[in-house]
Scaffold this motif. Structure first.
Motif, PDB file in Angstrom:
ATOM      1  N   THR A  81      38.325  12.154 -10.362  1.00 26.61           N
ATOM      2  CA  THR A  81      38.252  10.896 -11.088  1.00 26.61           C
ATOM      3  C   THR A  81      39.664  10.376 -11.280  1.00 26.61           C
ATOM      4  OG1 THR A  81      38.342  12.029 -13.218  1.00 26.61           O
ATOM      5  CG2 THR A  81      36.145  11.571 -12.316  1.00 26.61           C
ATOM      6  N   PHE A  82      39.777   9.080 -11.578  1.00 25.37           N
ATOM      7  CA  PHE A  82      41.094   8.466 -11.754  1.00 25.37           C
ATOM      8  C   PHE A  82      40.908   7.101 -12.404  1.00 25.37           C
ATOM      9  CE2 PHE A  82      39.494   8.275  -7.397  1.00 25.37           C
ATOM     10  CZ  PHE A  82      39.244   6.919  -7.244  1.00 25.37           C
TER      11      PHE A  82
ATOM     12  N   ALA B  83      35.945   9.724  -6.462  1.00 26.09           N
ATOM     13  CA  ALA B  83      35.816   9.844  -5.015  1.00 26.09           C
ATOM     14  C   ALA B  83      35.803  11.316  -4.645  1.00 26.09           C
ATOM     15  CB  ALA B  83      36.969   9.138  -4.304  1.00 26.09           C
ATOM     16  N   ASP B  84      35.378  11.589  -3.435  1.00 24.52           N
ATOM     17  CA  ASP B  84      35.607  12.890  -2.823  1.00 24.52           C
ATOM     18  C   ASP B  84      36.828  12.693  -1.923  1.00 24.52           C
ATOM     19  OD1 ASP B  84      35.775  15.134  -1.226  1.00 24.52           O
ATOM     20  OD2 ASP B  84      33.658  15.178  -0.689  1.00 24.52           O
ATOM     21  N   LEU B  85      37.963  13.223  -2.335  1.00 21.84           N
ATOM     22  CA  LEU B  85      39.203  12.934  -1.617  1.00 21.84           C
ATOM     23  C   LEU B  85      39.290  13.606  -0.256  1.00 21.84           C
ATOM     24  CD1 LEU B  85      42.116  12.728  -4.214  1.00 21.84           C
ATOM     25  CD2 LEU B  85      40.846  10.898  -3.073  1.00 21.84           C
TER      26      LEU B  85
ATOM     27  N   LEU C 243      44.774  10.968 -12.060  1.00 26.61           N
ATOM     28  CA  LEU C 243      44.003  11.751 -11.105  1.00 26.61           C
ATOM     29  C   LEU C 243      43.659  13.119 -11.692  1.00 26.61           C
ATOM     30  CD1 LEU C 243      42.995  11.697  -8.119  1.00 26.61           C
ATOM     31  CD2 LEU C 243      45.171  12.772  -7.499  1.00 26.61           C
ATOM     32  N   ALA C 244      42.361  13.485 -11.623  1.00 24.93           N
ATOM     33  CA  ALA C 244      41.903  14.752 -12.190  1.00 24.93           C
ATOM     34  C   ALA C 244      40.666  15.220 -11.446  1.00 24.93           C
ATOM     35  CB  ALA C 244      41.573  14.591 -13.675  1.00 24.93           C
ATOM     36  N   LEU C 245      40.449  16.532 -11.442  1.00 24.58           N
ATOM     37  CA  LEU C 245      39.235  17.068 -10.846  1.00 24.58           C
ATOM     38  C   LEU C 245      38.008  16.589 -11.615  1.00 24.58           C
ATOM     39  CD1 LEU C 245      40.091  20.806 -10.028  1.00 24.58           C
ATOM     40  CD2 LEU C 245      39.700  18.956  -8.400  1.00 24.58           C
ATOM     41  N   ALA C 246      36.943  16.282 -10.873  1.00 26.19           N
ATOM     42  CA  ALA C 246      35.685  15.887 -11.493  1.00 26.19           C
ATOM     43  C   ALA C 246      34.747  17.076 -11.673  1.00 26.19           C
ATOM     44  CB  ALA C 246      35.003  14.820 -10.639  1.00 26.19           C
TER      45      ALA C 246
ATOM     46  N   ASP D 153      46.408   2.830   2.953  1.00 27.52           N
ATOM     47  CA  ASP D 153      46.120   1.802   1.950  1.00 27.52           C
ATOM     48  C   ASP D 153      44.699   1.280   2.079  1.00 27.52           C
ATOM     49  OD1 ASP D 153      48.596   1.877   0.666  1.00 27.52           O
ATOM     50  OD2 ASP D 153      49.495   0.472   2.093  1.00 27.52           O
ATOM     51  N   SER D 154      44.238   1.132   3.315  1.00 26.58           N
ATOM     52  CA  SER D 154      42.875   0.633   3.518  1.00 26.58           C
ATOM     53  C   SER D 154      41.842   1.603   2.946  1.00 26.58           C
ATOM     54  CB  SER D 154      42.621   0.423   5.014  1.00 26.58           C
ATOM     55  OG  SER D 154      41.283   0.027   5.247  1.00 26.58           O
ATOM     56  N   LEU D 155      42.045   2.897   3.163  1.00 27.25           N
ATOM     57  CA  LEU D 155      41.113   3.890   2.618  1.00 27.25           C
ATOM     58  C   LEU D 155      41.143   3.889   1.092  1.00 27.25           C
ATOM     59  CD1 LEU D 155      41.863   6.792   5.134  1.00 27.25           C
ATOM     60  CD2 LEU D 155      39.715   5.500   4.960  1.00 27.25           C
ATOM     61  N   LEU D 156      42.337   3.783   0.519  1.00 29.59           N
ATOM     62  CA  LEU D 156      42.443   3.766  -0.946  1.00 29.59           C
ATOM     63  C   LEU D 156      41.901   2.473  -1.538  1.00 29.59           C
ATOM     64  CD1 LEU D 156      45.898   5.522  -1.425  1.00 29.59           C
ATOM     65  CD2 LEU D 156      43.628   6.457  -1.918  1.00 29.59           C
ATOM     66  N   ASP D 157      42.012   1.375  -0.797  1.00 26.98           N
ATOM     67  CA  ASP D 157      41.421   0.112  -1.262  1.00 26.98           C
ATOM     68  C   ASP D 157      39.919   0.274  -1.492  1.00 26.98           C
ATOM     69  OD1 ASP D 157      43.832  -1.230  -1.191  1.00 26.98           O
ATOM     70  OD2 ASP D 157      43.481  -2.161   0.770  1.00 26.98           O
ATOM     71  N   ARG D 158      39.276   1.084  -0.637  1.00 32.06           N
ATOM     72  CA  ARG D 158      37.826   1.254  -0.742  1.00 32.06           C
ATOM     73  C   ARG D 158      37.437   2.091  -1.946  1.00 32.06           C
ATOM     74  NH1 ARG D 158      36.661   3.024   5.545  1.00 32.06           N
ATOM     75  NH2 ARG D 158      37.712   1.271   6.540  1.00 32.06           N
ATOM     76  N   ILE D 159      38.241   3.098  -2.271  1.00 30.47           N
ATOM     77  CA  ILE D 159      37.822   4.024  -3.315  1.00 30.47           C
ATOM     78  C   ILE D 159      38.430   3.717  -4.684  1.00 30.47           C
ATOM     79  CG2 ILE D 159      37.464   5.857  -1.624  1.00 30.47           C
ATOM     80  CD1 ILE D 159      40.006   7.177  -2.556  1.00 30.47           C
ATOM     81  N   ALA D 160      39.556   3.021  -4.715  1.00 30.72           N
ATOM     82  CA  ALA D 160      40.261   2.815  -5.984  1.00 30.72           C
ATOM     83  C   ALA D 160      39.408   2.128  -7.050  1.00 30.72           C
ATOM     84  CB  ALA D 160      41.556   2.035  -5.747  1.00 30.72           C
TER      85      ALA D 160
END
Length: 406
Positions: free
Chosen positions: A401-402, A137-139, A376-379, A125-132
């Motif tokens: 992207t998302f 993002a680069d997953l 969620l989709a490829l950029a 959750d912490s990692l997703l909080d940063r990118i959301a």
């Protein structure tokens, strides 16, 4: 069977992106094929499921690279203090393997791993909080990599600021392509890693904590159940193996879903399929590719083929896991597949000790990403994704992207 080895073309981006057409051809041509594998090494490739399953449990096939006749195998390991790097579970056989595995097995039982779920969820959750909020993002770099690095670092008691360093050194030691690795690069990375691990052990000796590394030091100093070289090798193996396959499972699993929108939609609508989806990701395009190396202790026959003593036997789990004799419609990604006894984690005494942890991290990471990253989709175009060059498989980056509303 052709006597001329088949080159696995690790310099070809098309092969790295999708090696399975060639793998399928090799399996159809015969159960055992001579190949030139990553790093330019000669090997005997075992391509079919039943043969691979048997080979993984065959005591005539050793995990110790010192049983190999090809001197280039040892040459690909660090020249300095090589014995230290060889003194680990991955490269040992019973009884040493049994003793070393027993020292750490309690940390990776299903029950102990299940107790780690809240912490893994919190890191996720912490990692997703940063990118959301960014919508892109680069997953791999932003999510799939730091998650397992953080988890294994905490399990071993590695300070947070040091974790990217050991990941960088590990990549330089194990990354394999079409050509043999540069010995100077491998040596430099190992010297950094050994110096770091030695210092970390010293710190833990002075200030032990409630972590796996402190327990291993106790086993070394108080119980004399492993040597100093074995302790160093164990820490290196746990640090490296603790993240490298899991980052590939997470990154490749998400990439597979994006390449199969019907399966992505099904998993979003039926999240209870997540466990079977993880198993299907491991079977369909697992993180160890093409498979697991063993070395013939003696002349041995595999599927009717005579393999000489000292030969490298590459047990191709990635090819065997698409064997139509074992898996119906094997080239189809099917997250509802039930009979899925894949070989992605190996088999027998060397079955991956960290499998429960990898499964749990993959489950939490992919499930949470799907919930929190709508649309969620490829950029980039699919053919722009770069893949690891050999031995281990997964995307090196995964630009996406998302939506930003979650």
């Amino acid at each position: 069977m052709s006597e001329r080895p088949v080159l696995l073309p690790y310099a070809d981006p098309a092969f790295l992106a999708d090696p399975f057409p060639l793998y399928r051809q090799l399996r159809e041509e015969g159960p055992v094929r001579r190949v030139v594998a990553a790093g330019g090494l000669d090997a005997w490739l075992v391509t079919r499921y039943e043969d691979a399953l048997a080979a993984l449990s065959d005591p005539r096939l050793s995990s110790d690279v010192r049983d190999a006749s090809d001197p280039r195998l040892l040459a690909q390991l660090p020249g300095t203090e090589r014995e230290s790097m060889l003194s680990n579970m991955l490269r040992s056989d019973p009884p040493d393997h049994t003793r070393l595995r027993r020292l750490v097995s309690k940390a990776f039982t299903a029950r102990r791993v299940a107790q780690m779920r809240p912490r893994i969820q919190a890191v996720t959750d912490s990692l997703l909080d940063r990118i959301a909020p960014a919508g892109r993002a680069d997953l791999v770099a932003d999510f799939a990599l730091p998650l397992p690095v953080t988890v294994i670092g905490e399990l071993l008691g590695v300070p947070p600021d040091d974790r990217l360093d050991f990941q960088h050194w590990t990549d330089r030691m194990i990354m394999r392509g079409a050509e043999p690795p540069d010995p100077a690069v491998v040596d430099e990375a190992w010297q950094h890693m050994r110096a770091y691990v030695t210092g970390l052990i010293g710190d833990k000796r002075a200030h032990p904590g409630d972590d796996l590394l402190s327990g291993l030091i106790s086993a070394r100093d108080e119980e004399r159940r492993l040597s100093e070289d074995e302790l160093i090798a164990m820490v290196f193996l746990l640090l490296a193996a603790g993240y490298i396959t899991t980052v590939n499972l997470i990154g490749a699993g998400i990439a597979m879903l994006l390449a199969h929108p019907g399966q992505l939609a099904l998993l979003r609508s039926r999240p209870e399929l997540l466990e079977s989806a993880i198993e299907e990701f491991l079977r369909y395009d697992g993180p160890v590719n093409p498979g697991i190396a063993r070395f013939a202790r003696e002349d041995v026959e595999i599927a009717g083929t005579a393999v000489p003593r000292g030969a490298t036997v590459l047990i191709a789990s990635a090819i065997a896991d698409r064997d139509p004799a074992r898996f119906p419609d094997p080239d189809r990604l099917d997250i509802t597949r039930q009979d899925n006894a894949h070989l992605a984690f190996g088999h027998g005494v060397h079955y991956c000790l960290g499998a429960p942890l990898a499964r749990l991290e993959g489950n939490i990471a992919i499930g949470t990403a799907l919930r929190r990253l709508p649309g969620l989709a490829l950029a980039v175009e699919p053919d722009e994704i770069r893949w690891r060059p050999g031995g281990l498989r997964g995307p090196l980056s995964l630009p996406v992207t998302f939506g930003t509303g979650a």
